[in-house]
Design a protein around this motif. Structure first.
Motif, PDB file in Angstrom:
ATOM      1  N   MET A  94       0.779  -1.102   0.005  1.00  0.00           N
ATOM      2  CA  MET A  94      -0.043  -0.116   0.098  1.00  0.00           C
ATOM      3  C   MET A  94       0.940   1.415   0.070  1.00  0.00           C
ATOM      4  N   GLU A  95       1.878   1.335   0.624  1.00  0.00           N
ATOM      5  CA  GLU A  95       2.855   2.518   0.930  1.00  0.00           C
ATOM      6  C   GLU A  95       3.557   2.635  -0.646  1.00  0.00           C
ATOM      7  N   GLU A  96       3.878   1.443  -1.171  1.00  0.00           N
ATOM      8  CA  GLU A  96       4.694   1.699  -2.456  1.00  0.00           C
ATOM      9  C   GLU A  96       3.500   2.189  -3.495  1.00  0.00           C
ATOM     10  N   ILE A  97       2.272   1.843  -3.626  1.00  0.00           N
ATOM     11  CA  ILE A  97       1.422   2.362  -4.280  1.00  0.00           C
ATOM     12  C   ILE A  97       1.099   3.644  -4.237  1.00  0.00           C
ATOM     13  N   ALA A  98       0.549   4.012  -2.949  1.00  0.00           N
ATOM     14  CA  ALA A  98       0.432   5.239  -2.399  1.00  0.00           C
ATOM     15  C   ALA A  98       1.582   6.285  -2.730  1.00  0.00           C
ATOM     16  N   GLY A  99       2.815   5.784  -2.675  1.00  0.00           N
ATOM     17  CA  GLY A  99       3.843   6.747  -3.124  1.00  0.00           C
ATOM     18  C   GLY A  99       3.745   7.091  -4.605  1.00  0.00           C
ATOM     19  N   ARG A 100       3.622   5.976  -5.231  1.00  0.00           N
ATOM     20  CA  ARG A 100       3.296   6.335  -6.788  1.00  0.00           C
ATOM     21  C   ARG A 100       2.391   7.117  -7.054  1.00  0.00           C
ATOM     22  N   TRP A 101       1.145   7.083  -6.423  1.00  0.00           N
ATOM     23  CA  TRP A 101       0.005   8.095  -6.726  1.00  0.00           C
ATOM     24  C   TRP A 101       0.343   9.277  -6.305  1.00  0.00           C
ATOM     25  N   LEU A 102       1.064   9.569  -5.233  1.00  0.00           N
ATOM     26  CA  LEU A 102       1.721  10.932  -4.920  1.00  0.00           C
ATOM     27  C   LEU A 102       2.388  11.482  -6.114  1.00  0.00           C
ATOM     28  N   LEU A 103       3.339  10.898  -6.563  1.00  0.00           N
ATOM     29  CA  LEU A 103       4.052  11.275  -7.243  1.00  0.00           C
ATOM     30  C   LEU A 103       3.367  11.696  -8.912  1.00  0.00           C
ATOM     31  N   GLU A 104       2.415  10.819  -9.059  1.00  0.00           N
ATOM     32  CA  GLU A 104       1.457  11.265 -10.257  1.00  0.00           C
ATOM     33  C   GLU A 104       0.498  12.573  -9.998  1.00  0.00           C
ATOM     34  N   LEU A 105       0.070  12.701  -8.702  1.00  0.00           N
ATOM     35  CA  LEU A 105      -0.681  13.657  -8.400  1.00  0.00           C
ATOM     36  C   LEU A 105      -0.090  14.827  -8.322  1.00  0.00           C
ATOM     37  N   PHE A 106       1.073  15.074  -7.755  1.00  0.00           N
ATOM     38  CA  PHE A 106       1.875  16.278  -7.855  1.00  0.00           C
ATOM     39  C   PHE A 106       2.650  16.388  -9.037  1.00  0.00           C
ATOM     40  N   ASP A 107       2.968  15.520 -10.025  1.00  0.00           N
ATOM     41  CA  ASP A 107       3.563  15.466 -11.153  1.00  0.00           C
ATOM     42  C   ASP A 107       4.945  15.857 -10.775  1.00  0.00           C
ATOM     43  N   LEU A 108       5.527  14.968 -10.171  1.00  0.00           N
ATOM     44  CA  LEU A 108       6.932  14.977  -9.656  1.00  0.00           C
ATOM     45  C   LEU A 108       7.738  13.905 -10.273  1.00  0.00           C
ATOM     46  N   PRO A 109       9.180  13.755 -10.490  1.00  0.00           N
ATOM     47  CA  PRO A 109       9.796  12.878 -11.214  1.00  0.00           C
ATOM     48  C   PRO A 109       9.181  11.358 -10.758  1.00  0.00           C
ATOM     49  N   ARG A 110       8.778  10.606 -11.631  1.00  0.00           N
ATOM     50  CA  ARG A 110       8.226   9.105 -11.134  1.00  0.00           C
ATOM     51  C   ARG A 110       9.234   8.540 -10.607  1.00  0.00           C
ATOM     52  N   GLY A 111      10.637   8.381 -10.689  1.00  0.00           N
ATOM     53  CA  GLY A 111      11.322   7.712  -9.920  1.00  0.00           C
ATOM     54  C   GLY A 111      11.934   7.959  -8.602  1.00  0.00           C
ATOM     55  N   SER A 112      11.237   9.111  -8.040  1.00  0.00           N
ATOM     56  CA  SER A 112      11.565   9.473  -6.728  1.00  0.00           C
ATOM     57  C   SER A 112      11.487   8.665  -5.462  1.00  0.00           C
ATOM     58  N   GLY A 113      12.222   8.682  -4.717  1.00  0.00           N
ATOM     59  CA  GLY A 113      11.982   7.950  -3.601  1.00  0.00           C
ATOM     60  C   GLY A 113      10.825   8.728  -2.552  1.00  0.00           C
ATOM     61  N   VAL A 114      10.117   7.862  -2.089  1.00  0.00           N
ATOM     62  CA  VAL A 114       9.059   8.263  -1.028  1.00  0.00           C
ATOM     63  C   VAL A 114       9.270   7.575   0.254  1.00  0.00           C
ATOM     64  N   GLY A 115       9.080   8.422   1.223  1.00  0.00           N
ATOM     65  CA  GLY A 115       8.862   7.864   2.752  1.00  0.00           C
ATOM     66  C   GLY A 115       7.776   8.543   3.548  1.00  0.00           C
ATOM     67  N   PHE A 116       7.120   7.770   4.165  1.00  0.00           N
ATOM     68  CA  PHE A 116       5.913   8.159   5.220  1.00  0.00           C
ATOM     69  C   PHE A 116       6.510   8.471   6.473  1.00  0.00           C
ATOM     70  N   VAL A 117       6.466   9.527   6.565  1.00  0.00           N
ATOM     71  CA  VAL A 117       6.873   9.807   8.232  1.00  0.00           C
ATOM     72  C   VAL A 117       5.904  10.498   9.112  1.00  0.00           C
ATOM     73  N   THR A 118       6.314  11.002  10.237  1.00  0.00           N
ATOM     74  CA  THR A 118       5.395  11.243  11.151  1.00  0.00           C
ATOM     75  C   THR A 118       4.745  12.820  10.884  1.00  0.00           C
ATOM     76  N   GLY A 119       5.452  13.559  10.341  1.00  0.00           N
ATOM     77  CA  GLY A 119       4.723  15.104   9.651  1.00  0.00           C
ATOM     78  C   GLY A 119       6.054  15.613   9.064  1.00  0.00           C
ATOM     79  N   CYS A 120       5.623  16.914   8.705  1.00  0.00           N
ATOM     80  CA  CYS A 120       6.692  17.833   7.925  1.00  0.00           C
ATOM     81  C   CYS A 120       7.987  17.988   8.541  1.00  0.00           C
ATOM     82  N   GLN A 121       8.059  17.996   9.844  1.00  0.00           N
ATOM     83  CA  GLN A 121       9.308  18.162  10.613  1.00  0.00           C
ATOM     84  C   GLN A 121      10.122  17.008  10.203  1.00  0.00           C
ATOM     85  N   MET A 122       9.741  15.512  10.338  1.00  0.00           N
ATOM     86  CA  MET A 122      10.727  14.699  10.120  1.00  0.00           C
ATOM     87  C   MET A 122      10.628  14.447   8.515  1.00  0.00           C
ATOM     88  N   ALA A 123       9.928  15.078   7.714  1.00  0.00           N
ATOM     89  CA  ALA A 123      10.170  15.061   6.371  1.00  0.00           C
ATOM     90  C   ALA A 123      11.174  15.899   6.009  1.00  0.00           C
TER      91      ALA A 123
END
Length: 465
Positions: A114-143
């Protein structure tokens, strides 16, 4: 395992939760009790043999009536806090029920997928480079921490320094360039990373809090060595965006890493109507955002996105034989975030994106921006009330009268009134009410009722002077 110990308690908790959600749109928005009242109600000697679990759940629910604020309510406008969409809350309940440690794939293939797919969807939604790394953290501080750790890795790698192996002692100095109106979480991330706040080179901002690109060009021309430029997509007071395209071109010209604080502003990329304010954001090397803001999923839910996936992974990953990491196609979250043990926080993001789709996210952003403009129009039409910012997003700064004291009294009065809740700030040495519209459920009627309460408090206070 018998479910008997769970069923009565879950039914009880569900009943309390349903009551809370039913009352949420109509309740007094602020908290009615402070520390002393909460300590008096909740403190007790730790018992030897424990207490009845049902009574404990009832106690929590009872005291929540006084001790929690309605920050998930449609008339809560303090800070940039979203509510929880029904599908997001339901998915989060399942996350707690499943109790998965989402650190590595072998523990929970469901969470990893689910996190792999959600990360891909976010890259598509934001129209950011599709090969980017995506990590799910606690909030923007840790982002920020995660993205800037990747930036630290990469800018030092380019000059031949392995920071993960050698640390910072003896390394080339890293310059970090940011607007004078950058969010404080950036400073904190630099402290965590060992770079220190003195590494920050501040760039002048304009009257709306946007970094001045001409000043940035001058600053970068005077710096030598590894450099990270931090831009802002959505000033926390005004909602204004830095000139991202110009910043991106300057960063590339000078060989600097560009990081974007898009805590709430990155979501504007989903809106065909408003995405123009974020033009150039795609030039960055990393982006930090919160899903618990404009996507309206429960806390804690931040997202770190890094264009250079290899730098992202190198900055975060760890390995141990007992972890059973495959290093194959499977996704191990520990490669992309600072934590080993963590809840499966990407699942509510997955569920929400799947349920609402691209149009649903765009509609959520557009409606919140429309409600912010509604606030500005109603409040700004009152004699003696000024709107201090250009309302380009979901943020409104309001000044009541000609002095700080009256404005602060209005803010306090509105909070005590309970119809809505808005916070205070200081903008260019002026006290102001800060209104953030971030909740999926906020309607035109909610804004009308809230603005009327604000003006009623203002008029009453002004009449007493």
């Amino acid at each position: 395992m018998s479910t008997d110990p769970f069923d009565p308690l879950l039914a009880r908790a569900h009943a309390h939760a349903s009551d809370f959600l039913r009352e949420l749109p109509h309740r007094f928005v602020g908290a009615r009790a402070g520390r002393e009242e909460m300590i008096a109600a909740l403190d007790a000697p730790l018992s030897q043999h424990g207490e009845d679990p049902g009574a404990v759940i009832d106690l929590l629910a009872q005291q929540a009536q006084r001790g929690v604020s309605g920050c998930a309510a449609p008339r809560y406008f303090g800070f940039v806090i979203g509510g929880s969409l029904p599908v997001a809350l339901a998915a989060d309940w399942l996350v707690s029920t499943w109790d998965q440690n989402a650190g590595i794939h072998v523990i929970s293939p469901l969470a990893a997928a689910m996190e792999e797919i959600a990360g891909r969807w976010l890259l598509e939604l934001f129209d950011l480079p599709r090969g980017s790394g995506v990590g799910f953290v606690t909030g923007c501080q840790m982002a920020h921490f995660t993205c800037l750790a990747a930036a630290r890795h990469e800018v030092l790698r380019r000059v031949g320094w392995d920071v993960e192996a050698e640390g910072l002692n003896g390394s080339p100095r890293i310059h970090v360039v940011a607007s004078e109106d950058a969010h404080i979480t950036l400073d904190v991330a630099l402290r965590y990373l060992g770079l220190g706040t003195r590494a920050l080179v501040r760039v002048e901002a304009d009257g709306q809090g946007r970094m001045r690109a001409d000043r940035l060009g001058e600053v970068l021309s005077a710096l030598e060595g590894p450099t990270i430029v931090c831009a802002q997509a959505g000033n926390v007071n005004t909602g204004a965006f830095d000139p991202l395209a110009e910043i991106g071109e300057l960063a590339r010209m000078h060989g600097a890493w560009m990081h974007v604080d898009g805590a709430f502003g990155l979501w504007v990329r989903a809106s065909a109507e408003r995405r123009g304010v974020a033009d150039g954001i795609e030039l960055a090397d990393s982006w930090a955002t919160d899903a618990h803001k404009w996507l309206n999923v429960p806390y804690d839910s931040g997202v770190a996105i890094v264009r250079h996936a290899e730098a992202h992974r190198a900055a975060m990953t760890v390995a141990a034989a007992y972890l059973i990491q495959t290093r194959g196609a499977e996704r191990d979250a520990v490669d992309w975030v600072p934590e080993f043990s963590r809840r499966a926080r990407g699942i509510p993001v997955y569920a929400t994106l799947r349920a609402v789709g691209r149009d649903g996210v765009a509609d959520l952003v557009d409606r919140c921006c429309a409600r912010a403009r509604q606030f500005a129009a109603v409040l700004g039409g009152e004699p003696g009330v000024r709107i201090l910012n250009d309302v380009v997003l979901n943020q409104v700064l309001v000044r009541f009268g000609d002095d700080d004291t009256l404005t602060r009294e209005v803010i306090t009065g509105v909070q005590l009134d309970g119809t809505c809740w808005a916070s205070g700030t200081t903008w260019h040495d002026l006290a102001a009410m800060r209104i953030s519209v971030s909740n999926w459920a906020t309607s035109e009627a909610d804004v009308d009722v809230s603005a009327a309460a604000m003006l009623r408090v203002f008029r009453e206070l002004r009449a007493r002077r």
